[in-house]
Design a protein around this motif. Sequence first.
Motif, short mmCIF file in Angstrom:
data_model
loop_
_atom_site.label_atom_id
_atom_site.label_comp_id
_atom_site.label_asym_id
_atom_site.label_seq_id
_atom_site.Cartn_x
_atom_site.Cartn_y
_atom_site.Cartn_z
N ALA A 319 73.41 -4.85 0.39
CA ALA A 319 74.33 -3.83 -0.15
C ALA A 319 75.77 -4.31 -0.02
O ALA A 319 76.58 -4.15 -0.96
CB ALA A 319 74.12 -2.51 0.58
N ARG A 320 76.12 -4.89 1.13
CA ARG A 320 77.49 -5.37 1.34
C ARG A 320 77.85 -6.48 0.34
O ARG A 320 78.99 -6.55 -0.14
CB ARG A 320 77.66 -5.88 2.77
N ALA A 321 76.90 -7.35 0.05
CA ALA A 321 77.16 -8.44 -0.89
C ALA A 321 77.47 -7.88 -2.27
O ALA A 321 78.35 -8.39 -2.98
CB ALA A 321 75.96 -9.38 -0.95
N GLU A 322 76.77 -6.82 -2.68
CA GLU A 322 77.03 -6.21 -3.98
C GLU A 322 78.40 -5.52 -3.99
O GLU A 322 79.06 -5.46 -5.04
CB GLU A 322 75.95 -5.19 -4.32
N LEU A 323 78.84 -5.01 -2.85
CA LEU A 323 80.15 -4.36 -2.77
C LEU A 323 81.27 -5.32 -3.13
O LEU A 323 82.32 -4.91 -3.65
CB LEU A 323 80.38 -3.80 -1.37
N ASP A 324 81.06 -6.61 -2.87
CA ASP A 324 82.09 -7.61 -3.18
C ASP A 324 82.35 -7.70 -4.68
O ASP A 324 83.40 -8.23 -5.10
CB ASP A 324 81.67 -8.98 -2.66
N LEU A 325 81.42 -7.21 -5.50
CA LEU A 325 81.59 -7.23 -6.96
C LEU A 325 82.42 -6.07 -7.46
O LEU A 325 82.79 -6.02 -8.64
CB LEU A 325 80.22 -7.22 -7.64
N LEU A 326 82.70 -5.10 -6.58
CA LEU A 326 83.42 -3.89 -6.99
C LEU A 326 84.90 -4.00 -6.69
O LEU A 326 85.30 -4.69 -5.74
CB LEU A 326 82.84 -2.67 -6.26
N PRO A 327 85.74 -3.32 -7.46
CA PRO A 327 87.18 -3.32 -7.19
C PRO A 327 87.49 -2.70 -5.83
O PRO A 327 86.85 -1.73 -5.42
CB PRO A 327 87.77 -2.46 -8.32
N ALA A 328 88.47 -3.26 -5.15
CA ALA A 328 88.89 -2.71 -3.86
C ALA A 328 89.47 -1.32 -4.06
O ALA A 328 90.05 -1.00 -5.11
CB ALA A 328 89.92 -3.63 -3.21
N GLY A 329 89.29 -0.47 -3.05
CA GLY A 329 89.82 0.88 -3.14
C GLY A 329 89.04 1.84 -2.26
O GLY A 329 88.06 1.45 -1.61
N PRO A 330 89.43 3.10 -2.24
CA PRO A 330 88.78 4.09 -1.38
C PRO A 330 87.29 4.26 -1.64
O PRO A 330 86.51 4.47 -0.70
CB PRO A 330 89.55 5.39 -1.67
N ALA A 331 86.87 4.18 -2.91
CA ALA A 331 85.45 4.37 -3.21
C ALA A 331 84.62 3.23 -2.64
O ALA A 331 83.55 3.45 -2.06
CB ALA A 331 85.24 4.48 -4.73
N ARG A 332 85.11 2.00 -2.79
CA ARG A 332 84.38 0.87 -2.22
C ARG A 332 84.36 0.96 -0.70
O ARG A 332 83.34 0.64 -0.06
CB ARG A 332 85.00 -0.45 -2.66
N LEU A 335 81.67 3.41 0.31
CA LEU A 335 80.34 2.83 0.17
C LEU A 335 80.08 1.80 1.27
O LEU A 335 78.95 1.67 1.76
CB LEU A 335 80.20 2.18 -1.20
N ALA A 336 81.11 1.06 1.67
CA ALA A 336 80.95 0.09 2.75
C ALA A 336 80.60 0.81 4.06
O ALA A 336 79.74 0.35 4.82
CB ALA A 336 82.22 -0.73 2.92
N ARG A 337 81.26 1.94 4.31
CA ARG A 337 80.94 2.70 5.52
C ARG A 337 79.52 3.26 5.47
O ARG A 337 78.84 3.37 6.49
CB ARG A 337 81.97 3.82 5.72
N LEU A 338 79.07 3.59 4.26
CA LEU A 338 77.70 4.07 4.12
C LEU A 338 76.71 2.97 4.45
O LEU A 338 75.70 3.21 5.13
CB LEU A 338 77.49 4.59 2.69
N ALA A 339 76.98 1.75 3.99
CA ALA A 339 76.10 0.62 4.32
C ALA A 339 76.09 0.36 5.82
O ALA A 339 75.04 0.03 6.39
CB ALA A 339 76.57 -0.63 3.55
N GLU A 340 77.25 0.51 6.46
CA GLU A 340 77.30 0.34 7.91
C GLU A 340 76.49 1.43 8.61
O GLU A 340 75.80 1.18 9.60
CB GLU A 340 78.75 0.38 8.40
#
Length: 347
Positions: A319-332, A335-340
């Motif tokens: 999931a974290r690897a896929e997050l790298d494809l998304l634009p930086a910002g509050p939504a990402r 989602l990163a905190r959700l993966a954690e």
Amino acid sequence: MSRPVTGAASDPTSAAPDGAVPVGLDISDPVLAAAVGEGMQRVENLLHESVRSEYNFATRTSLHLVDAGGKRFRPLFTLLAAQFGDHDAEDVIKSAAIVEMVHLATLYHDDVMDEATMRRGASSANARWDNSIAILTGDFLFAQASSLVSELGVDAVRLMARTFEALVTGQMRETIGADEGEDAVEHYLTVVYEKTGSLIATAGRFGAEFSGADEVHVGALERIGRSIGIGFQISDDIIDIDSPARESGKTPGTDLREGVRTLPMLYALAGEETDSRLRRLLSGPITVDHEVDEALELLRTSEGMARARRTLDRFADDARAELDLLPAGPARDALARLAEYVVDRTR
């Protein structure tokens, strides 16, 4: 006994049906929190509108679980995925309501298969009425969701049909069990993807697609949903073994008592180094309390548990690897905190 993988146990957060952002998901950005909260309220309103029927009894049985509140993770994930496009789009709200209606439909059916008597702190529909009414209510919700998804176009209908298929085949696989010679762990992971990951993956795709997000982002959010969905079920397996009741709110060893073989158990049974006493205990349902306690103690220190944790880490890493494809910002960031959280809730 069938295991309700699509039910409450596999959801990460709880939400009141008032549009509030669920506890457990940390949205620190006030603008994002407000946008998601407003979107959740719109979803809630549409849910109530969409389950109404000219036949009042169908409306009443459908609202039984809608009004119970409980989990709203799937529409929440849809709204977060929509933050990478136009999150206010009406089709985003429709798609979020659709995935929740489908999820609710599976809960009615799950409770029949599991002979459950309670759901979200209230009597289950099968206990309040009977199995036939619960099944028919689930079917009614599937029908209402299908009607709503038809407004989103042919591609959405096709995707939802594939998701329906996955939900059904996942339940079939779990009910029948692994075929002779089939790897038990691979069978388990397929079941968990089909029964949980598939609908959360669809939620991610719907939110991103109907917000007009870039196709690269759409695909990434779909895959994030898949990994998080599978990860939450694995974390539930671990919590059932390794978390005291006072911390998890659940009675440890429920799966052992029901004879359900979860991922740590499957890994333990597959390992040559596994204690022979543990193998005997895992041979079937355990009905004696002290034997449940013994099995839990052996599992907690087993290689099976260690391997289950590593598998959970792998899905969180995906999931974290896929997050790298998304634009930086509050939504990402959310989602990163959700993966954690998928991993942290088991610590």
